[in-house]
Every structure is written in structure tokens, then in C-alpha cells.
Design a protein around this motif. Structure first.
Motif, PDB file in Angstrom:
ATOM      1  N   LYS A 296       5.487 -26.327  -7.682  1.00 35.70           N
ATOM      2  CA  LYS A 296       6.309 -26.885  -6.621  1.00 35.70           C
ATOM      3  C   LYS A 296       5.717 -26.617  -5.228  1.00 35.70           C
ATOM      4  N   GLY A 297       5.075 -25.490  -5.039  1.00 36.75           N
ATOM      5  CA  GLY A 297       4.481 -25.166  -3.748  1.00 36.75           C
ATOM      6  C   GLY A 297       3.346 -26.101  -3.360  1.00 36.75           C
ATOM      7  N   ASN A 298       2.759 -26.792  -4.317  1.00 37.73           N
ATOM      8  CA  ASN A 298       1.649 -27.693  -4.038  1.00 37.73           C
ATOM      9  C   ASN A 298       2.092 -29.112  -3.727  1.00 37.73           C
ATOM     10  N   LEU A 299       3.359 -29.407  -3.887  1.00 38.98           N
ATOM     11  CA  LEU A 299       3.837 -30.763  -3.615  1.00 38.98           C
ATOM     12  C   LEU A 299       3.778 -31.041  -2.124  1.00 38.98           C
ATOM     13  N   ARG A 300       3.312 -32.214  -1.795  1.00 36.06           N
ATOM     14  CA  ARG A 300       3.227 -32.608  -0.395  1.00 36.06           C
ATOM     15  C   ARG A 300       4.436 -33.469  -0.042  1.00 36.06           C
ATOM     16  N   ASN A 301       4.808 -33.393   1.191  1.00 31.01           N
ATOM     17  CA  ASN A 301       5.893 -34.202   1.721  1.00 31.01           C
ATOM     18  C   ASN A 301       5.303 -35.578   2.055  1.00 31.01           C
TER      19      ASN A 301
ATOM     20  N   TYR B  27       6.539 -37.603   5.089  1.00 33.14           N
ATOM     21  CA  TYR B  27       6.013 -37.095   6.353  1.00 33.14           C
ATOM     22  C   TYR B  27       4.553 -37.526   6.532  1.00 33.14           C
ATOM     23  N   TYR B  28       3.721 -37.254   5.524  1.00 39.28           N
ATOM     24  CA  TYR B  28       2.298 -37.537   5.655  1.00 39.28           C
ATOM     25  C   TYR B  28       2.018 -39.027   5.833  1.00 39.28           C
ATOM     26  N   ASN B  29       2.739 -39.882   5.148  1.00 38.15           N
ATOM     27  CA  ASN B  29       2.547 -41.333   5.311  1.00 38.15           C
ATOM     28  C   ASN B  29       2.944 -41.786   6.713  1.00 38.15           C
ATOM     29  N   THR B  30       4.042 -41.241   7.209  1.00 38.98           N
ATOM     30  CA  THR B  30       4.503 -41.597   8.552  1.00 38.98           C
ATOM     31  C   THR B  30       3.540 -41.065   9.612  1.00 38.98           C
ATOM     32  N   ALA B  31       3.081 -39.836   9.437  1.00 39.43           N
ATOM     33  CA  ALA B  31       2.135 -39.245  10.382  1.00 39.43           C
ATOM     34  C   ALA B  31       0.814 -40.020  10.379  1.00 39.43           C
ATOM     35  N   GLU B  32       0.382 -40.442   9.205  1.00 36.00           N
ATOM     36  CA  GLU B  32      -0.855 -41.225   9.124  1.00 36.00           C
ATOM     37  C   GLU B  32      -0.690 -42.564   9.843  1.00 36.00           C
ATOM     38  N   ALA B  33       0.446 -43.214   9.651  1.00 35.30           N
ATOM     39  CA  ALA B  33       0.701 -44.482  10.338  1.00 35.30           C
ATOM     40  C   ALA B  33       0.746 -44.271  11.851  1.00 35.30           C
ATOM     41  N   ALA B  34       1.323 -43.161  12.286  1.00 37.64           N
ATOM     42  CA  ALA B  34       1.370 -42.848  13.719  1.00 37.64           C
ATOM     43  C   ALA B  34      -0.031 -42.634  14.272  1.00 37.64           C
ATOM     44  N   ALA B  35      -0.855 -41.910  13.542  1.00 36.23           N
ATOM     45  CA  ALA B  35      -2.226 -41.654  13.988  1.00 36.23           C
ATOM     46  C   ALA B  35      -3.030 -42.948  14.075  1.00 36.23           C
ATOM     47  N   ILE B  36      -2.844 -43.821  13.116  1.00 33.09           N
ATOM     48  CA  ILE B  36      -3.551 -45.109  13.133  1.00 33.09           C
ATOM     49  C   ILE B  36      -3.098 -45.937  14.333  1.00 33.09           C
ATOM     50  N   ALA B  37      -1.795 -45.999  14.562  1.00 33.72           N
ATOM     51  CA  ALA B  37      -1.275 -46.746  15.712  1.00 33.72           C
ATOM     52  C   ALA B  37      -1.828 -46.171  17.016  1.00 33.72           C
TER      53      ALA B  37
ATOM     54  N   MET C  31       8.345 -36.183  12.867  1.00 37.32           N
ATOM     55  CA  MET C  31       8.917 -34.894  13.255  1.00 37.32           C
ATOM     56  C   MET C  31      10.201 -34.614  12.477  1.00 37.32           C
ATOM     57  N   LYS C  32      11.026 -35.625  12.343  1.00 41.55           N
ATOM     58  CA  LYS C  32      12.293 -35.466  11.618  1.00 41.55           C
ATOM     59  C   LYS C  32      12.085 -35.297  10.116  1.00 41.55           C
ATOM     60  N   LEU C  33      10.995 -35.848   9.599  1.00 39.73           N
ATOM     61  CA  LEU C  33      10.703 -35.753   8.170  1.00 39.73           C
ATOM     62  C   LEU C  33       9.980 -34.460   7.795  1.00 39.73           C
ATOM     63  N   ALA C  34       9.397 -33.797   8.772  1.00 38.41           N
ATOM     64  CA  ALA C  34       8.582 -32.611   8.503  1.00 38.41           C
ATOM     65  C   ALA C  34       9.418 -31.494   7.887  1.00 38.41           C
ATOM     66  N   MET C  35       8.847 -30.848   6.908  1.00 41.46           N
ATOM     67  CA  MET C  35       9.506 -29.711   6.276  1.00 41.46           C
ATOM     68  C   MET C  35       8.954 -28.389   6.811  1.00 41.46           C
ATOM     69  N   ARG C  36       7.773 -28.431   7.375  1.00 39.66           N
ATOM     70  CA  ARG C  36       7.158 -27.234   7.947  1.00 39.66           C
ATOM     71  C   ARG C  36       7.254 -27.303   9.463  1.00 39.66           C
ATOM     72  N   GLN C  37       7.576 -26.192  10.070  1.00 37.82           N
ATOM     73  CA  GLN C  37       7.745 -26.121  11.524  1.00 37.82           C
ATOM     74  C   GLN C  37       6.478 -26.556  12.262  1.00 37.82           C
ATOM     75  N   VAL C  38       5.329 -26.145  11.754  1.00 41.04           N
ATOM     76  CA  VAL C  38       4.074 -26.489  12.414  1.00 41.04           C
ATOM     77  C   VAL C  38       3.867 -28.002  12.441  1.00 41.04           C
ATOM     78  N   ASN C  39       4.255 -28.704  11.383  1.00 42.49           N
ATOM     79  CA  ASN C  39       4.123 -30.164  11.352  1.00 42.49           C
ATOM     80  C   ASN C  39       5.114 -30.832  12.296  1.00 42.49           C
TER      81      ASN C  39
END
Length: 67
Positions: A2-7, A10-20, A37-45
Motif C-alpha cells: 500500500k505504501g507504494n501506491l501513487r496518487n 494528483y500526478y495526472n493533474t500535476a502533469e497536465a498543469a506542468a504541460i500547460a 493541491m486539493k488532490l495531494a495526499m502529501r504535504q510536500v506535494n
């Protein structure tokens, strides 16, 4: 395992933001970074996404965009 599962939402939205952002679509990128930001599960993200959104807003406000 479970610790290896990615959000993926979040990652798809962040990637789309970076591309834009890379294409100079700062208004769209800023909105996507806020969504990420709202989808992030980790504070750093969440903090990274918030800072990117603020950067996009600064670009628009200050006319730094070359596009």
C-alpha cells in the motif's frame, strides 16, 4: 504494498498543469495546480502545487509571459 501506491489523480493533474505551464497557458496551469493541491495526499506535494499556482498567477499579473 500500500505504501507504494501513487496518487494517480494528483500526478495526472500535476502533469497536465506542468504541460500547460510549459506551453505558456498560465491561466489553465494555475487552475490545474490548485486542483492538484486539493488532490495531494502529501504535504510536500500540496505545497509544491500551491507555489506553482502562485507562480502562474504572478506571470499573468506581471505580464512575464512571452506568449
Amino acid at each position: 504494498m500500500k505504501g507504494n501506491l501513487r496518487n494517480l489523480r494528483y500526478y495526472n493533474t500535476a502533469e497536465a498543469a506542468a504541460i500547460a505551464e510549459n506551453f505558456g497557458h498560465y491561466e489553465k496551469a494555475g487552475k490545474l495546480w490548485l486542483k492538484a493541491m486539493k488532490l495531494a495526499m502529501r504535504q510536500v506535494n500540496a505545497e509544491w502545487s500551491e507555489h506553482r499556482s502562485q507562480y502562474c498567477q504572478s506571470v499573468l499579473r506581471n505580464g512575464w509571459s512571452q506568449k
